[in-house]
Motif scaffolding. Sequence first.
Motif, PDB file in Angstrom:
ATOM      1  N   MET A 124       0.829  -1.205   0.000  1.00 34.07           N
ATOM      2  CA  MET A 124       0.000   0.000   0.000  1.00 34.07           C
ATOM      3  C   MET A 124       0.864   1.256   0.000  1.00 34.07           C
ATOM      4  O   MET A 124       0.572   2.249  -0.673  1.00 34.07           O
ATOM      5  CB  MET A 124      -0.914   0.011   1.230  1.00 34.07           C
ATOM      6  N   GLN A 125       1.951   1.208   0.759  1.00 32.33           N
ATOM      7  CA  GLN A 125       2.859   2.357   0.820  1.00 32.33           C
ATOM      8  C   GLN A 125       3.455   2.643  -0.559  1.00 32.33           C
ATOM      9  O   GLN A 125       3.543   3.797  -1.002  1.00 32.33           O
ATOM     10  CB  GLN A 125       3.972   2.107   1.832  1.00 32.33           C
ATOM     11  N   ALA A 126       3.862   1.594  -1.257  1.00 33.42           N
ATOM     12  CA  ALA A 126       4.435   1.773  -2.591  1.00 33.42           C
ATOM     13  C   ALA A 126       3.401   2.337  -3.563  1.00 33.42           C
ATOM     14  O   ALA A 126       3.728   3.128  -4.452  1.00 33.42           O
ATOM     15  CB  ALA A 126       4.965   0.433  -3.107  1.00 33.42           C
ATOM     16  N   LEU A 127       2.119   1.963  -3.350  1.00 30.09           N
ATOM     17  CA  LEU A 127       1.059   2.390  -4.259  1.00 30.09           C
ATOM     18  C   LEU A 127       0.646   3.845  -4.033  1.00 30.09           C
ATOM     19  O   LEU A 127       0.520   4.623  -4.976  1.00 30.09           O
ATOM     20  CB  LEU A 127      -0.156   1.468  -4.096  1.00 30.09           C
ATOM     21  N   ASN A 128       0.456   4.219  -2.748  1.00 29.98           N
ATOM     22  CA  ASN A 128      -0.087   5.566  -2.501  1.00 29.98           C
ATOM     23  C   ASN A 128       0.931   6.546  -1.925  1.00 29.98           C
ATOM     24  O   ASN A 128       0.609   7.715  -1.698  1.00 29.98           O
ATOM     25  CB  ASN A 128      -1.335   5.506  -1.596  1.00 29.98           C
ATOM     26  N   GLU A 129       2.158   6.060  -1.676  1.00 26.52           N
ATOM     27  CA  GLU A 129       3.257   6.914  -1.217  1.00 26.52           C
ATOM     28  C   GLU A 129       2.953   7.623   0.108  1.00 26.52           C
ATOM     29  O   GLU A 129       3.432   8.722   0.359  1.00 26.52           O
ATOM     30  CB  GLU A 129       3.633   7.936  -2.308  1.00 26.52           C
ATOM     31  N   GLY A 140      -5.561  -7.714  13.546  1.00 24.95           N
ATOM     32  CA  GLY A 140      -5.251  -7.574  12.130  1.00 24.95           C
ATOM     33  C   GLY A 140      -6.329  -6.871  11.341  1.00 24.95           C
ATOM     34  O   GLY A 140      -6.183  -6.678  10.127  1.00 24.95           O
ATOM     35  N   GLN A 141      -7.433  -6.467  12.019  1.00 21.80           N
ATOM     36  CA  GLN A 141      -8.450  -5.706  11.300  1.00 21.80           C
ATOM     37  C   GLN A 141      -7.774  -4.473  10.692  1.00 21.80           C
ATOM     38  O   GLN A 141      -7.019  -3.771  11.342  1.00 21.80           O
ATOM     39  CB  GLN A 141      -9.574  -5.263  12.237  1.00 21.80           C
ATOM     40  N   PHE A 142      -8.075  -4.228   9.444  1.00 20.05           N
ATOM     41  CA  PHE A 142      -7.414  -3.186   8.651  1.00 20.05           C
ATOM     42  C   PHE A 142      -8.327  -1.970   8.644  1.00 20.05           C
ATOM     43  O   PHE A 142      -9.465  -2.040   8.184  1.00 20.05           O
ATOM     44  CB  PHE A 142      -7.221  -3.727   7.228  1.00 20.05           C
ATOM     45  N   GLU A 143      -7.836  -0.855   9.178  1.00 19.05           N
ATOM     46  CA  GLU A 143      -8.699   0.322   9.350  1.00 19.05           C
ATOM     47  C   GLU A 143      -8.242   1.475   8.470  1.00 19.05           C
ATOM     48  O   GLU A 143      -7.065   1.829   8.440  1.00 19.05           O
ATOM     49  CB  GLU A 143      -8.689   0.787  10.810  1.00 19.05           C
ATOM     50  N   LEU A 144      -9.213   2.076   7.783  1.00 21.82           N
ATOM     51  CA  LEU A 144      -8.992   3.370   7.150  1.00 21.82           C
ATOM     52  C   LEU A 144      -9.569   4.438   8.059  1.00 21.82           C
ATOM     53  O   LEU A 144     -10.770   4.433   8.345  1.00 21.82           O
ATOM     54  CB  LEU A 144      -9.678   3.451   5.784  1.00 21.82           C
ATOM     55  N   SER A 145      -8.706   5.327   8.556  1.00 24.21           N
ATOM     56  CA  SER A 145      -9.168   6.525   9.262  1.00 24.21           C
ATOM     57  C   SER A 145      -9.173   7.642   8.236  1.00 24.21           C
ATOM     58  O   SER A 145      -8.121   8.183   7.892  1.00 24.21           O
ATOM     59  CB  SER A 145      -8.224   6.868  10.424  1.00 24.21           C
ATOM     60  N   GLY A 146     -10.351   7.946   7.727  1.00 19.43           N
ATOM     61  CA  GLY A 146     -10.449   8.867   6.607  1.00 19.43           C
ATOM     62  C   GLY A 146     -10.053  10.281   6.958  1.00 19.43           C
ATOM     63  O   GLY A 146     -10.102  10.705   8.106  1.00 19.43           O
ATOM     64  N   ALA A 147      -9.669  11.021   5.938  1.00 17.41           N
ATOM     65  CA  ALA A 147      -9.342  12.437   6.098  1.00 17.41           C
ATOM     66  C   ALA A 147     -10.608  13.226   6.422  1.00 17.41           C
ATOM     67  O   ALA A 147     -11.716  12.810   6.078  1.00 17.41           O
ATOM     68  CB  ALA A 147      -8.710  12.967   4.813  1.00 17.41           C
ATOM     69  N   PRO A 148     -10.473  14.374   7.081  1.00 17.01           N
ATOM     70  CA  PRO A 148     -11.635  15.244   7.306  1.00 17.01           C
ATOM     71  C   PRO A 148     -12.036  15.916   5.993  1.00 17.01           C
ATOM     72  O   PRO A 148     -11.276  16.705   5.432  1.00 17.01           O
ATOM     73  CB  PRO A 148     -11.132  16.265   8.333  1.00 17.01           C
ATOM     74  N   LEU A 149     -13.223  15.586   5.498  1.00 17.16           N
ATOM     75  CA  LEU A 149     -13.668  16.029   4.177  1.00 17.16           C
ATOM     76  C   LEU A 149     -14.977  16.809   4.272  1.00 17.16           C
ATOM     77  O   LEU A 149     -15.687  16.741   5.265  1.00 17.16           O
ATOM     78  CB  LEU A 149     -13.838  14.805   3.266  1.00 17.16           C
ATOM     79  N   SER A 197     -17.817  16.720   2.325  1.00 16.41           N
ATOM     80  CA  SER A 197     -19.113  16.164   1.925  1.00 16.41           C
ATOM     81  C   SER A 197     -19.093  14.646   1.967  1.00 16.41           C
ATOM     82  O   SER A 197     -18.034  14.009   1.993  1.00 16.41           O
ATOM     83  CB  SER A 197     -19.465  16.618   0.504  1.00 16.41           C
ATOM     84  N   ILE A 198     -20.309  14.060   1.917  1.00 23.16           N
ATOM     85  CA  ILE A 198     -20.417  12.602   1.827  1.00 23.16           C
ATOM     86  C   ILE A 198     -19.894  12.135   0.470  1.00 23.16           C
ATOM     87  O   ILE A 198     -19.336  11.041   0.356  1.00 23.16           O
ATOM     88  CB  ILE A 198     -21.865  12.120   2.035  1.00 23.16           C
ATOM     89  N   HIS A 199     -20.075  12.939  -0.562  1.00 23.79           N
ATOM     90  CA  HIS A 199     -19.527  12.577  -1.876  1.00 23.79           C
ATOM     91  C   HIS A 199     -18.026  12.323  -1.764  1.00 23.79           C
ATOM     92  O   HIS A 199     -17.512  11.329  -2.280  1.00 23.79           O
ATOM     93  CB  HIS A 199     -19.772  13.696  -2.893  1.00 23.79           C
ATOM     94  N   GLU A 200     -17.332  13.222  -1.088  1.00 22.36           N
ATOM     95  CA  GLU A 200     -15.875  13.100  -0.961  1.00 22.36           C
ATOM     96  C   GLU A 200     -15.494  11.910  -0.087  1.00 22.36           C
ATOM     97  O   GLU A 200     -14.566  11.155  -0.410  1.00 22.36           O
ATOM     98  CB  GLU A 200     -15.279  14.385  -0.389  1.00 22.36           C
ATOM     99  N   THR A 201     -16.185  11.739   1.030  1.00 21.35           N
ATOM    100  CA  THR A 201     -15.813  10.655   1.943  1.00 21.35           C
ATOM    101  C   THR A 201     -16.119   9.300   1.308  1.00 21.35           C
ATOM    102  O   THR A 201     -15.386   8.325   1.496  1.00 21.35           O
ATOM    103  CB  THR A 201     -16.473  10.824   3.330  1.00 21.35           C
ATOM    104  N   VAL A 238     -13.503   6.229   0.427  1.00 20.49           N
ATOM    105  CA  VAL A 238     -13.728   4.824   0.763  1.00 20.49           C
ATOM    106  C   VAL A 238     -13.572   3.952  -0.473  1.00 20.49           C
ATOM    107  O   VAL A 238     -12.895   2.903  -0.449  1.00 20.49           O
ATOM    108  CB  VAL A 238     -15.134   4.634   1.389  1.00 20.49           C
ATOM    109  N   ASN A 239     -14.184   4.376  -1.578  1.00 16.58           N
ATOM    110  CA  ASN A 239     -14.122   3.587  -2.815  1.00 16.58           C
ATOM    111  C   ASN A 239     -12.686   3.448  -3.301  1.00 16.58           C
ATOM    112  O   ASN A 239     -12.242   2.352  -3.675  1.00 16.58           O
ATOM    113  CB  ASN A 239     -14.980   4.233  -3.904  1.00 16.58           C
ATOM    114  N   SER A 240     -11.950   4.532  -3.294  1.00 17.96           N
ATOM    115  CA  SER A 240     -10.561   4.514  -3.742  1.00 17.96           C
ATOM    116  C   SER A 240      -9.723   3.588  -2.859  1.00 17.96           C
ATOM    117  O   SER A 240      -8.916   2.793  -3.350  1.00 17.96           O
ATOM    118  CB  SER A 240      -9.994   5.933  -3.732  1.00 17.96           C
ATOM    119  N   HIS A 241      -9.940   3.696  -1.546  1.00 18.07           N
ATOM    120  CA  HIS A 241      -9.191   2.862  -0.598  1.00 18.07           C
ATOM    121  C   HIS A 241      -9.466   1.379  -0.834  1.00 18.07           C
ATOM    122  O   HIS A 241      -8.530   0.568  -0.892  1.00 18.07           O
ATOM    123  CB  HIS A 241      -9.564   3.250   0.830  1.00 18.07           C
ATOM    124  N   LEU A 242     -10.748   1.018  -0.956  1.00 20.49           N
ATOM    125  CA  LEU A 242     -11.081  -0.395  -1.111  1.00 20.49           C
ATOM    126  C   LEU A 242     -10.555  -0.946  -2.437  1.00 20.49           C
ATOM    127  O   LEU A 242     -10.126  -2.101  -2.512  1.00 20.49           O
ATOM    128  CB  LEU A 242     -12.595  -0.599  -0.993  1.00 20.49           C
TER     129      LEU A 242
END
Length: 456
Positions: free
Chosen positions: A65-70, A98-107, A109-113, A117-121
């Motif tokens: 993931m690090q190599a992909l999103n830097e 081992g549960q893998f968590e995305l702590s999303g950025a503060p955004l 709108s719901i469109h952005e959040t 999520v979609n990009s992360h998954l």
Amino acid sequence: MARDQIDTQSIDSRDDLVAWLEAGCKAPSKFRIGTEHEKFPFTLDGHNPVPYAGENGIRALLEGMQALNEWEPILEGETIIGLADTIGGGAISLEPGGQFELSGAPLASIHETCAEVNSHLEQVRAVATPFGFGFLGLGMSPKWTLAETPVMPKGRYRIMSNYMPKVGSYGLDMMYRTCTVQVNLDFASEADMVKKLRVGLALQPIATALFANSPFTEGKPNGFLSFRSEIWRDTDNNRAGMLPFAFEEGMGFERYVDYALDVPMYFIKRGERYIDVAGSSFRDLLAHKHSAVPGEGATVSDWANHLSTIFPEVRLKRFLEMRGADGGPWANLCALPALWTGLLYDTTSLDAAWELVKDWSTAQRQALRDDVPRLALKAEIAGRSVLEVARDVVDIARQGLKRRDVRDSQGRDETRFLGPLDDILAAGQTPAEALLALYEGAWNRSVEPVFDQFAY
């Protein structure tokens, strides 16, 4: 769970603790939406848990993931335990099992959040599939025993694992075998915080019912629709629950600080080192009297880390965390922030939500909290079913999102993200009940198909 804070500025008094929380107040134009979700990694072959180490393990996934999103690696010593987006503010972290968590950025709108999520998954799937594992969104690990579940190499989790069995029956299950989706939302003032906290606490069981999605344990139905929610009823009642004091006159930042000061500490972190102080008092640290760090006082990091080890149904930091929902299908990860944003970020909706709950007593709220894990939409409060109340709640949220009127590039407002909840309400059936029907029917009393049909 939150990343540990790093801020060595000293905190010298209770007033400093209050001021730190109060600094979270911001103008409504600056309100943001932060969505967090956890998911279970599993091997595509055999549906087994994924270990941390090894060429096909969690560490390899993080490195990929690090190599992909830097993003920047988050290290504990030499060990990679997460990734941080130093520009956008998001992070990837590991829960104890081992549960893998995305702590999303503060955004904004719901469109952005939801796009986040979609990009992360999509990224996670692209990196994980060659390693031979996938991800499952449920509130509770459906198959593995605690003994089969891997342990992630994080110092704070070792301390919590030792302490949890002393204070409740389900602490280790909470840590290693549950997943949630939550949303973090802002407040404008102390009064705004109190109103949102009260509405959030009162309605958290309604969200728990709508998102109930943890009916299996170790391959069999566990008797609950949200066993994840039941687990929290006996994890550590000194640091969990419905915060009845929040509804009392005089509630504010000071009252929450006093509550937090009475919650026993887990650890003090100095540099890379976690010092096990489980059960001790933050008041001693504040007074330079803590035996684990003689002569030392508290820092901003100590306070922020301590607040992150408190687990009520709604948690106050410099924002409010809505914590009642089970992890679930892809679409539900966007429905949860849509629900709470519609309720809390529109003043008319916030008023309507408060009207709905203001006459519920402490005993009624607690009874609802206690009944929902088993009964979900069939539970009752004040003579009404949760299904009826949930219809009102989702409608109030819908009107709030309409009034927000935040459009995407195709001209759609945020109400479309409530679609999964509309389906649940129309059917009168939780995600958990849909899973149980499959288990008793097409799945021939096996949980194995959940890994194929409900993976991200």
